[in-house]
Enzyme design. Structure first.
Site, PDB file in Angstrom:
ATOM      1  N   HIS A   1      33.073  38.928 -15.652  1.00 13.55           N
ATOM      2  CA  HIS A   1      33.557  39.733 -14.532  1.00 13.55           C
ATOM      3  C   HIS A   1      32.452  40.085 -13.541  1.00 13.55           C
ATOM      4  CE1 HIS A   1      36.511  40.353 -17.737  1.00 13.55           C
ATOM      5  NE2 HIS A   1      37.384  40.656 -16.797  1.00 13.55           N
TER       6      HIS A   1
ATOM      7  N   GLU B   1      46.757  31.596 -11.630  1.00 11.79           N
ATOM      8  CA  GLU B   1      46.035  31.504 -10.365  1.00 11.79           C
ATOM      9  C   GLU B   1      46.283  30.196  -9.624  1.00 11.79           C
ATOM     10  OE1 GLU B   1      44.038  34.660 -12.715  1.00 11.79           O
ATOM     11  OE2 GLU B   1      44.778  32.644 -13.175  1.00 11.79           O
TER      12      GLU B   1
END
Length: 667
Positions: free
Chosen positions: A474, A407
């Site tokens: 998540h 990322e």
């Protein structure tokens, strides 16, 4: 790096560089050396506050800069003064920069080499060392997409190669075959840590094989070896794009910065490397060939010193930096040229939130041919939520790019793409994963415009939120991590029409935008969405429900909790949908609180440290006289987001909302 005090002498016999070029290279070596010697005096006099000396390492900077074309980007480090002087950056502006004057490149907002110049295609020092490698890869990506036969070059130090970003950048550049030259200045020390404690491989160039990347090690003190090597590599990379890792062996004969000194460095090592001084050895070589005389060198030094004094005099004549709070606040963001939103949208169709986001992204891709989408599994697979399903067929693999799981590098590549004139949308597969790219967002995206007037045209999409049984890794909604970072725009829509309009606005905006999208709303909420290209203004809240008894100030999923609770209670509440958290619409908040005299702040993230605290503080400071009751906050529990449905229901504030409204009304 060898610790022996017996080092091979510098030799220039095997190189083919022409006489005129060698003479020019010597002058380019001499200029930064004489500037540095002058700056060390200015440091002692208190005229400048800090200095990172590159004395003895000039051949790397000069050789690399001289080898590249003038419109190819260079990403520098502490000790790359030779890049700036070889690119002929005006000395008065350099001196003004180091003296924190407005005539410098950052107008007093950053120091030394922490700046860039688009005019000279230089992007200066990024203090975290590794991240600039990703930016250089982003520039190289832009060149490749445009079919330009150009390379980019980024410097890092031996210490910087231990950072995760080094590995992420090299891996991605290798996978994507980007024409970027990664130059490691191996000078023996990472501040006071010797290279023996930094890595275990024999040479740093050995790491290139692990990335499937060409790599080599050269003598960084030999100007001709650096110049000819980089010239050859760059020519090859322009024709056949690929990254290359180039390790340049040199030595830092002064401290990391002047205040730190060199007591920890073996004296005999410094003395041995001083015998390999790149300036004096090259001068001796030119004299031996009859291409330079001692008198000519003295005349050259006199001329350069005269340039330095003239530059210092011009910088001294510049006014000092003066404070201006209004100016500083106004210039946090790059100007946006978006027109005012249309007051009457055209035809509409019913869409789910997920479809509206996909439609907005598609409209953005059609409107901006320089926009590139990057993210994990977003190409053929269409993303884990299928938002980019079908995009590959319409826009192609160059513009819809699957990325490795890195990322930070991908956000940095997006920023580099922007520096070179592109736009980037980076998708976090789950918003929680943004932690791996945190540094690039808060230190680079957010600060670029403020530091040196360089826009950061990057939108980061963040699927967030609970209610879907996804557990602690998540389900987070992490807006509060970023709302305290000046320079970011933060968008958090609650409905399909705003999701599309705000995403189109984010993609058009030259500033970095974090676009929060709630996963639980993706397929559960539908609404009428205008067709075609339109935008919703960033920084403007909306009244989701008008009312008179209490203001519920919220965003995202909180809007729907508030609408449901007030309907079930039969309360005449006004619900303010913030839509944008930065910049914040203070006028809308103040108008609603003045109207109702009661304020309840609602959000899904945990209470402590949540954005609601900032909202409550602002209302308390600015709307106190309008209040008939204390400002109340309602948020999730101060725990991670649990997995089991019953636990997640307790975590969320929805079940406590009606009680909070009733309590506030009863005060």
């Amino acid at each position: 790096m060898s610790t022996t005090t017996t080092l091979p002498p510098l030799t220039y016999k095997k190189y083919r560089t022409k006489k005129a070029t060698q003479q020019a290279l010597f002058q380019q070596l001499l200029r930064p050396r004489l500037i540095e010697e002058k700056m060390l005096k200015q440091l002692r006099q208190g005229i400048i506050s800090k200095w990172f000396a590159g004395i003895g390492q000039e051949a790397i900077s000069v050789g690399c800069a001289a080898a590249l074309e003038s419109d190819e980007y260079l990403f520098t480090m502490h000790r790359n003064l030779g890049v700036f002087t070889t690119r002929e950056v005006p000395l008065e502006r350099l001196f003004a920069q180091w003296q924190s004057k407005p005539g410098g490149f950052t107008r007093g907002r950053d120091r030394s080499f922490h700046f860039g110049s688009q005019e000279h295609k230089i992007v200066g020092m990024i203090s975290h060392l590794g991240p600039q490698l990703s930016l250089a890869a982003g520039v190289a990506l832009r060149h490749k997409l445009l079919g330009e036969k150009k390379v980019s070059l980024a410097f890092t130090g031996d210490g910087g190669t231990s950072q995760g970003e080094f590995h992420e950048a090299l891996n991605t550049a290798s996978v994507w075959k980007l024409p970027v030259l990664f130059v490691v200045e191996n000078n023996g020390w990472g501040l006071s840590t010797p290279v023996s404690e930094q890595y275990a491989c024999k040479q740093l160039a050995d790491r290139g094989a692990g990335y499937g990347m060409r790599s080599l090690t050269i003598d960084g003190n030999n100007i001709l070896e650096v110049y000819e090597t980089v010239t050859k590599l760059a020519a090859e990379m322009r024709e056949n794009p690929e990254p290359v890792l180039l390790e340049c062996l040199t030595y830092r004969v002064r401290g990391h910065e002047e205040a730190s000194g060199v007591k920890y460095v073996p004296k005999e090592e410094i003395e041995a490397w001083q015998q390999r001084d790149p300036v004096n050895n090259f001068a001796d070589h030119l004299i031996s060939k009859g291409w330079l005389t001692a008198e000519e060198r003295k005349a050259m030094e006199k001329s350069i010193k005269k340039e330095i004094e003239a530059g210092l005099k011009a910088a001294e004549a510049m006014p000092a930096t003066e404070g201006d709070v209004a100016r500083e606040l106004e210039e946090m963001y790059a100007p946006s040229t978006l027109p005012a939103p249309a007051t009457a949208p055209g035809e509409t169709s019913e869409m789910r939130v997920i479809d509206a986001i996909s439609d907005g992204l598609r409209e953005g891709m059609r409107a901006h041919d320089n926009l590139v989408l990057m993210g994990q599994d977003i190409a053929d697979y269409g993303g884990v939520f299928k938002i980019t399903d079908g995009f590959m067929a319409e826009f192609g693999a160059d513009r819809v790019r699957n990325t490795p799981l890195c990322e930070s590098a991908i956000i940095g590549i997006g920023l580099g793409l922007s520096i070179a004139g592109g736009k980037a949308m980076v998708e976090m597969q789950f918003g929680d994963f943004v932690t791996c790219g945190f540094n690039q967002i808060v230190n680079n995206l957010a600060k670029q415009h403020y530091r040196w007037n360089q826009n950061a045209d990057v939108t980061v999409r963040l699927p967030v939120g609970g209610g879907v049984g996804a557990g602690p890794y998540h389900s987070q909604t992490m807006e509060a991590w970023f709302t305290s970072v000046p320079g970011l725009k933060i968008v958090y829509p609650s409905n399909p029409a705003d999701a599309k309009g705000l995403l189109i606005a984010a993609l058009a905006d030259p500033n970095p935008v974090l676009f929060f999208e709630h996963k639980a709303l993706y397929r559960s909420l539908t609404g009428e969405v205008p067709e075609g290209y339109y935008h919703t203004e960033i920084g403007k809240a909306a009244v989701a429900r008008p009312g008179n008894d209490v203001s519920i100030i919220t965003y995202g999923m909180g809007v729907h909790w508030a609408l449901k609770a007030t309907e079930e209670l039969g309360v005449d509440a006004e619900i303010i949908d913030l839509r944008t958290l930065a910049p914040l619409d203070h006028d809308a908040i103040a108008a609603s609180v003045k109207k109702t005299s009661r304020a309840l702040i609602l959000h899904e993230a945990s209470l402590t440290g949540g954005f609601g605290g900032e909202l409550a503080a602002w209302i308390g400071e600015h709307c106190f006289e309008d209040l008939d009751a204390p400002v109340r906050r309602l948020a999730a529990l101060d725990t991670p987001v649990p997995f089991a449905a019953a636990l997640e229901a307790d975590y969320m504030p929805e079940a406590r909302l009606q009680g909070a409204i009733e309590a506030l009304l009863a005060y």
